[in-house]
Design a protein around this motif. Structure first.
Motif, PDB file in Angstrom:
ATOM      1  N   ALA A   5      11.668  -5.472  12.653  1.00  0.00           N
ATOM      2  CA  ALA A   5      11.019  -5.449  11.345  1.00  0.00           C
ATOM      3  C   ALA A   5      11.779  -4.490  10.422  1.00  0.00           C
ATOM      4  O   ALA A   5      12.314  -3.481  10.869  1.00  0.00           O
ATOM      5  N   ASP A   6      11.798  -4.804   9.132  1.00  0.00           N
ATOM      6  CA  ASP A   6      12.631  -4.065   8.183  1.00  0.00           C
ATOM      7  C   ASP A   6      11.841  -3.244   7.168  1.00  0.00           C
ATOM      8  O   ASP A   6      12.389  -2.354   6.521  1.00  0.00           O
ATOM      9  N   PHE A   7      10.558  -3.529   7.041  1.00  0.00           N
ATOM     10  CA  PHE A   7       9.775  -2.986   5.936  1.00  0.00           C
ATOM     11  C   PHE A   7       8.339  -2.824   6.434  1.00  0.00           C
ATOM     12  O   PHE A   7       7.725  -3.797   6.896  1.00  0.00           O
ATOM     13  N   LEU A   8       7.799  -1.607   6.376  1.00  0.00           N
ATOM     14  CA  LEU A   8       6.447  -1.345   6.852  1.00  0.00           C
ATOM     15  C   LEU A   8       5.505  -1.140   5.675  1.00  0.00           C
ATOM     16  O   LEU A   8       5.824  -0.418   4.724  1.00  0.00           O
ATOM     17  N   CYS A   9       4.342  -1.748   5.742  1.00  0.00           N
ATOM     18  CA  CYS A   9       3.290  -1.489   4.771  1.00  0.00           C
ATOM     19  C   CYS A   9       2.339  -0.463   5.370  1.00  0.00           C
ATOM     20  O   CYS A   9       1.778  -0.699   6.446  1.00  0.00           O
ATOM     21  N   TYR A  10       2.169   0.658   4.700  1.00  0.00           N
ATOM     22  CA  TYR A  10       1.331   1.713   5.261  1.00  0.00           C
ATOM     23  C   TYR A  10      -0.121   1.263   5.365  1.00  0.00           C
ATOM     24  O   TYR A  10      -0.567   0.334   4.680  1.00  0.00           O
ATOM     25  N   VAL A  11      -0.856   1.922   6.224  1.00  0.00           N
ATOM     26  CA  VAL A  11      -2.300   1.751   6.358  1.00  0.00           C
ATOM     27  C   VAL A  11      -2.910   3.148   6.346  1.00  0.00           C
ATOM     28  O   VAL A  11      -2.347   4.084   6.931  1.00  0.00           O
ATOM     29  N   THR A  12      -4.024   3.321   5.673  1.00  0.00           N
ATOM     30  CA  THR A  12      -4.650   4.638   5.565  1.00  0.00           C
ATOM     31  C   THR A  12      -5.865   4.731   6.491  1.00  0.00           C
ATOM     32  O   THR A  12      -6.337   3.716   7.018  1.00  0.00           O
ATOM     33  N   PRO A  13      -6.408   5.939   6.671  1.00  0.00           N
ATOM     34  CA  PRO A  13      -7.621   6.091   7.485  1.00  0.00           C
ATOM     35  C   PRO A  13      -8.818   5.333   6.896  1.00  0.00           C
ATOM     36  O   PRO A  13      -9.794   5.071   7.597  1.00  0.00           O
ATOM     37  N   ALA A  14      -8.728   4.980   5.606  1.00  0.00           N
ATOM     38  CA  ALA A  14      -9.843   4.294   4.941  1.00  0.00           C
ATOM     39  C   ALA A  14      -9.822   2.782   5.142  1.00  0.00           C
ATOM     40  O   ALA A  14     -10.748   2.090   4.716  1.00  0.00           O
ATOM     41  N   GLU A  15      -8.775   2.265   5.777  1.00  0.00           N
ATOM     42  CA  GLU A  15      -8.659   0.815   6.003  1.00  0.00           C
ATOM     43  C   GLU A  15      -9.933   0.266   6.631  1.00  0.00           C
ATOM     44  O   GLU A  15     -10.501   0.856   7.547  1.00  0.00           O
ATOM     45  N   HIS A  16     -10.399  -0.870   6.120  1.00  0.00           N
ATOM     46  CA  HIS A  16     -11.622  -1.544   6.578  1.00  0.00           C
ATOM     47  C   HIS A  16     -12.904  -0.833   6.130  1.00  0.00           C
ATOM     48  O   HIS A  16     -14.008  -1.305   6.455  1.00  0.00           O
ATOM     49  N   LEU A  17     -12.784   0.297   5.407  1.00  0.00           N
ATOM     50  CA  LEU A  17     -13.980   1.094   5.077  1.00  0.00           C
ATOM     51  C   LEU A  17     -14.202   1.271   3.580  1.00  0.00           C
ATOM     52  O   LEU A  17     -15.320   1.128   3.096  1.00  0.00           O
ATOM     53  N   ARG A  18     -13.140   1.620   2.837  1.00  0.00           N
ATOM     54  CA  ARG A  18     -13.270   1.844   1.395  1.00  0.00           C
ATOM     55  C   ARG A  18     -11.892   1.981   0.775  1.00  0.00           C
ATOM     56  O   ARG A  18     -10.883   2.023   1.493  1.00  0.00           O
ATOM     57  N   LEU A  19     -11.865   2.056  -0.567  1.00  0.00           N
ATOM     58  CA  LEU A  19     -10.607   2.328  -1.245  1.00  0.00           C
ATOM     59  C   LEU A  19     -10.153   3.733  -0.861  1.00  0.00           C
ATOM     60  O   LEU A  19     -10.948   4.681  -0.901  1.00  0.00           O
ATOM     61  N   PRO A  20      -8.897   3.911  -0.462  1.00  0.00           N
ATOM     62  CA  PRO A  20      -8.442   5.241  -0.029  1.00  0.00           C
ATOM     63  C   PRO A  20      -8.398   6.232  -1.175  1.00  0.00           C
ATOM     64  O   PRO A  20      -8.047   5.875  -2.307  1.00  0.00           O
ATOM     65  N   ASP A  21      -8.748   7.496  -0.876  1.00  0.00           N
ATOM     66  CA  ASP A  21      -8.567   8.557  -1.866  1.00  0.00           C
ATOM     67  C   ASP A  21      -7.182   9.170  -1.682  1.00  0.00           C
ATOM     68  O   ASP A  21      -6.384   8.712  -0.857  1.00  0.00           O
ATOM     69  N   VAL A  22      -6.881  10.210  -2.450  1.00  0.00           N
ATOM     70  CA  VAL A  22      -5.548  10.799  -2.421  1.00  0.00           C
ATOM     71  C   VAL A  22      -5.215  11.343  -1.033  1.00  0.00           C
ATOM     72  O   VAL A  22      -4.094  11.179  -0.536  1.00  0.00           O
ATOM     73  N   SER A  23      -6.198  11.976  -0.386  1.00  0.00           N
ATOM     74  CA  SER A  23      -5.981  12.505   0.959  1.00  0.00           C
ATOM     75  C   SER A  23      -5.676  11.384   1.954  1.00  0.00           C
ATOM     76  O   SER A  23      -4.789  11.518   2.807  1.00  0.00           O
ATOM     77  N   ASP A  24      -6.399  10.271   1.841  1.00  0.00           N
ATOM     78  CA  ASP A  24      -6.150   9.121   2.723  1.00  0.00           C
ATOM     79  C   ASP A  24      -4.736   8.580   2.523  1.00  0.00           C
ATOM     80  O   ASP A  24      -4.048   8.221   3.485  1.00  0.00           O
ATOM     81  N   VAL A  25      -4.321   8.498   1.269  1.00  0.00           N
ATOM     82  CA  VAL A  25      -2.991   7.986   0.954  1.00  0.00           C
ATOM     83  C   VAL A  25      -1.923   8.858   1.610  1.00  0.00           C
ATOM     84  O   VAL A  25      -0.962   8.356   2.208  1.00  0.00           O
ATOM     85  N   LYS A  26      -2.102  10.180   1.533  1.00  0.00           N
ATOM     86  CA  LYS A  26      -1.132  11.082   2.150  1.00  0.00           C
ATOM     87  C   LYS A  26      -1.064  10.860   3.659  1.00  0.00           C
ATOM     88  O   LYS A  26       0.030  10.769   4.233  1.00  0.00           O
ATOM     89  N   GLU A  27      -2.221  10.751   4.311  1.00  0.00           N
ATOM     90  CA  GLU A  27      -2.238  10.526   5.763  1.00  0.00           C
ATOM     91  C   GLU A  27      -1.551   9.212   6.116  1.00  0.00           C
ATOM     92  O   GLU A  27      -0.803   9.122   7.096  1.00  0.00           O
TER      93      GLU A  27
END
Length: 434
Positions: free
Chosen positions: A323-345
């Protein structure tokens, strides 16, 4: 004056573009070798002619694994300032791509500002924007309406667009026969499926695919062929729906290349670890070694709140296997729109996965920074260690939260620090524990 429409057309003509020169330098690759890979579609350089703040990046064979950050405005969370804070965070961490998945209101205000300031590639999913942009109910939207949204995003300067062209009547038939546990989890895919079922028409992005390609070619937009039937659970991975769509995508890839439009192919979402390597090989084979853009894969379904970890595990395995390109996933996946802290994680987890895969693949100079970190650890040089860390700020905060008596150790080992002990012995000094 440009004598070509797209990076791929230039490459086929033997022209090394300014964007290719920049990418070749970043990747420690010969310019002509890179050009050859662009010409045959194994590398894409998404670079819209109207994205003037772009720092070009290559995605594909022999290059570093790239990473994408998803963000955008939704009906329940429509704070533009917060989304822009996420943008700045992604840029600060050196993320190569940002996808604006806004699906509420007149999204072009946010998108235009994003394109103006971002050195990272910008991607969108026009299907998300169609209802708000057109101010119509889904059933009222026509095929030509959908094309208008693609053109609007292209004119604004979007570098790649996810277009779910592979879901058609044949793949829908395979999906229905399968009787999946989690059905369709792609937002854009589900809307297209609903539109097709309600209208009785073929997928407009499939039926009018040549028109889509003409629009993208005009602005040198890379098509990211979306996987509407990606598995949304490990139960549904590698099933008939996923594979039948992949076969269609393989054909669509060749058709895009014939029009000199660059291609990314999107891949599976949820998948057990033992299936990932085979899926990477199958995708590359069926889609003619086009760059593969992986959504996850999430390797278990029971970790809401920790899906940045389940995704990083799958992403590392996927990238190590092609694979050449990864799409990140945040701790908020499946739960809510990620906040800034989630985005960093999510960013940090995905960057770890991408870098670990690059080491495994033997990407030139991938190990250099690890060797520098190891040397700094041997010398117990904390400032240097923080400078090499993916998240040096967090590393510093951890160290300083429990400072040792001796700055040449940490509170884990204290006087028994292995580095300090060995350094002293090798220097001919005596080791004392008191």
């Amino acid at each position: 004056m440009r004598t070509y429409k797209t990076q791929m057309e230039a490459a086929k003509k033997g022209i090394v573009t300014p964007e290719m020169e920049i990418v070749a330098k970043k990747e420690f690759m010969d310019e002509n070798k890179l050009r050859e890979l662009v010409a045959i579609g194994q590398v894409a350089i998404p670079a819209n002619i109207n994205h003037t703040s772009l720092s070009p990046e290559g995605i594909g064979t022999g290059l570093r694994t790239k990473m994408n950050v998803n963000l955008g405005i939704s009906g329940d969370c429509k704070d533009y300032a917060v989304e822009m804070e996420k943008v700045k965070l992604a840029i600060d961490f050196g993320c190569e791509a940002i996808m604006d998945l806004s699906n509420y209101g007149k999204t072009n205000t946010f998108r235009k500002e994003l394109i103006e300031i971002s050195p990272a590639m910008i991607g969108t999913v026009p299907m998300y924007d169609a209802i708000g942009y057109l101010e119509k109910e889904l059933l009222e939207i026509t095929a030509q309406d959908f094309l208008k949204v693609i053109e609007a995003h292209a004119k604004e300067g979007v570098d790649f667009q996810t277009i779910h062209a592979g879901i058609n009547r044949r793949t829908v038939e395979a999906f229905k026969r399968q009787k999946r546990l989690t059905n369709i989890v792609s937002r854009g895919g589900s809307l297209l499926f609903a539109w097709m079922e309600m209208t009785g028409n073929e997928n407009p992005f499939f039926e009018y695919y040549d028109d889509v390609l003409e629009i993208l070619r005009e602005y040198d937009v890379t098509i990211s062929i979306g996987d509407a039937l990606r598995p949304g659970s490990i139960h549904d991975s590698s099933d008939a729906g996923q594979i039948s769509e992949l076969i269609e995508i393989g054909n669509l890839t060749k058709r895009a290349w014939e029009k000199d439009v660059q291609v990314l192919v999107e891949g599976p979402g949820h998948m057990a670890m033992n299936e990932i390597a085979a899926n990477m090989a199958m995708q590359k084979r069926i889609c003619h070694n086009a760059p593969f853009y992986v959504l996850g894969p999430l390797v278990t379904d029971i970790a809401p709140g920790y899906d940045h970890i389940t995704s990083a595990i799958g992403g590392a395995i996927a990238a190590a296997n092609g694979a050449d390109f990864l799409c990140y996933v945040t701790p908020a996946e499946h739960l809510r729109l990620p906040d800034v802290s989630d985005v960093k994680e999510g960013i940090v987890a995905s960057k770890i996965a991408a870098h670990a895969a690059d080491i495994a693949k033997g990407i030139p100079h991938a190990r250099d920074i690890d060797n520098k970190m190891s040397d700094a650890r041997r010398r117990i040089d904390w400032e240097e260690m923080f400078s090499y860390a993916i998240d040096g700020k967090k590393a510093r905060e951890y160290f300083e939260s429990k400072r040792p008596e001796d700055n040449k150790t940490c509170t884990m080992c204290g006087r028994m620090c292995a580095m300090k002990t060995t350094n002293k012995i090798l220097a001919g000094e005596k080791v004392e524990m008191k």
